[in-house]
Enzyme design. Structure first.
Site, short mmCIF file in Angstrom:
data_model
loop_
_atom_site.label_atom_id
_atom_site.label_comp_id
_atom_site.label_asym_id
_atom_site.label_seq_id
_atom_site.Cartn_x
_atom_site.Cartn_y
_atom_site.Cartn_z
N ASP A 38 3.13 -4.30 -3.13
CA ASP A 38 2.05 -4.49 -4.76
C ASP A 38 0.81 -3.16 -4.87
OD1 ASP A 38 1.99 -4.49 -7.33
OD2 ASP A 38 1.30 -6.54 -6.94
N HIS A 55 3.11 5.72 -6.44
CA HIS A 55 4.69 5.13 -6.34
C HIS A 55 4.92 6.41 -4.82
CE1 HIS A 55 5.22 1.79 -9.13
NE2 HIS A 55 5.04 3.08 -9.81
N LEU A 149 15.61 -2.05 14.28
CA LEU A 149 15.20 -2.97 12.85
C LEU A 149 16.18 -2.50 11.84
CD1 LEU A 149 12.89 -3.95 11.69
CD2 LEU A 149 12.85 -1.16 10.37
C1 FPP Z 1 4.33 -2.62 -7.85
O1 FPP Z 1 3.53 -2.30 -7.51
C2 FPP Z 1 5.73 -1.79 -6.83
C3 FPP Z 1 6.78 -0.94 -7.56
C4 FPP Z 1 7.00 -2.14 -8.58
C5 FPP Z 1 6.98 -0.41 -6.66
C6 FPP Z 1 7.65 -0.66 -5.53
C7 FPP Z 1 7.50 0.57 -4.64
C8 FPP Z 1 7.79 1.26 -3.26
C9 FPP Z 1 5.99 1.27 -2.63
C10 FPP Z 1 8.01 2.90 -3.13
C11 FPP Z 1 9.79 2.52 -2.65
C12 FPP Z 1 9.90 3.10 -1.37
C13 FPP Z 1 11.13 3.77 -1.15
C14 FPP Z 1 11.54 4.55 -0.27
C15 FPP Z 1 12.66 2.84 -1.80
P1 FPP Z 1 2.42 -2.46 -8.61
O2 FPP Z 1 3.72 -0.25 -9.89
O3 FPP Z 1 2.98 -2.79 -9.77
O4 FPP Z 1 1.07 -1.79 -9.04
P2 FPP Z 1 -0.10 -2.20 -9.87
O5 FPP Z 1 0.48 -3.58 -9.85
O6 FPP Z 1 -1.35 -2.06 -8.93
O7 FPP Z 1 0.12 -1.59 -11.32
#
Ligand code: FPP
Length: 258
Positions: A38, A55, A149
């Site tokens: 997050d 992201h 893994l």
């Molecule tokens: C939440 O942060 C994050 C997500 C919904 C997406 C997580 C995805 C990745 C870290 C990349 C994944 C990579 C692969 C290889 C699939 P948020 O957007 O809610 O952050 P915020 O709370 O600060 O707005």
């Protein structure tokens, strides 16, 4: 000048990391680590960048943490990459998030193969864009014989829907005489979940200071040690991961006993 009071100060980052890794490996390594990644949006906002930049940075962290988890002997790493609720985000962001698995696997699949990592996925495949699903399935196929893994992506995953589907499936099997009341217990019900075959997480990490589970592995996390950190996912590095494992190792797990 050498600092006699603090020997860590005299070492460079990579040698500290190596020693930390070795120290961690001397104690019990969590078999299954699950992470709610997050804070990508906030990371981007702090830099006046679009959310998708967060992201993208988060994707690079996935690579680093996967490598390290494999090195220290974690057996399964489950990453919450997209929830069934994330479809509510702006279309442009959803489209971008759906492209990330393709980009990640397009770039790093050879590395994952070489590192003996097995790619798996939990979540609803039906509603994924076909290119996303193709990339995941290709990775699953090409890594199916690897025994290092398990890198398990939770993609279009929601725990309540998963439990509800398991209950419906049990009812069907009950009607068809495949399972009876006596055979239905916690262990057999677990086999109806998407995580069938995987152990329950030993450690859950959530980054960015939010203290909630957000519909993630509600059944599987019953006895999991929870670790929350204020660090935003794109800033989460090897040291943070080792710190989380160190904290896990200092906890006493009692599973309801004394
Ligand atoms: C939440 O942060 C994050 C997500 C919904 C997406 C997580 C995805 C990745 C870290 C990349 C994944 C990579 C692969 C290889 C699939 P948020 O957007 O809610 O952050 P915020 O709370 O600060 O707005």
């Amino acid at each position: 000048m050498l600092d006699k009071m603090n020997p860590w100060k005299n070492k460079n980052n990579s040698s500290i990391l190596r020693e930390q890794k070795n120290a961690i490996k001397e104690q019990m390594i969590p078999e299954h680590v699950a992470i709610i990644m997050d804070g990508n949006g906030r990371w981007a906002k702090k830099r006046a960048l679009p959310r998708i930049a967060g992201h993208h940075e988060g994707m690079k962290v996935v690579r680093k943490i996967t490598k390290l988890a494999n090195e220290v002997g974690v057996k399964t790493l489950t990453l919450y990459a997209f929830s069934t609720e994330n479809w509510k985000r702006p279309k442009m962001e959803v489209d971008y998030l759906m492209k990330l698995p393709e980009e990640f696997l397009g770039t790093f699949l050879p590395e994952l193969v070489e590192e003996n990592v097995r790619v798996e996925m939990i979540g609803y495949k039906e509603s994924l864009p076909s290119a996303t699903l193709r990339a995941i399935e290709k990775a699953m196929r090409e890594t199916k014989d690897n025994n290092g893994l398990i890198l398990n992506f939770a993609l279009n995953y929601g725990s309540r829907a998963e439990i509800l589907d398991a209950v419906k499936h049990v009812l069907d099997d009950y009607k068809n005489g495949i399972i009876n009341e006596k055979e239905l217990n916690e262990e057999s019900l677990s086999t109806y979940l998407m995580t069938n075959g995987l152990s329950d997480p030993d450690l859950l990490i959530r980054t960015s200071g939010e203290i909630r589970l957000s519909n993630f592995m509600l059944w599987q996390l019953a006895y999991t040690e929870l670790y929350f950190t204020d660090v935003l996912w794109p800033d989460f590095d090897e040291n943070h991961f080792l710190e989380a494992i160190g904290t896990y190792q200092s906890r006493q797990r009692r599973f309801g006993g004394v």
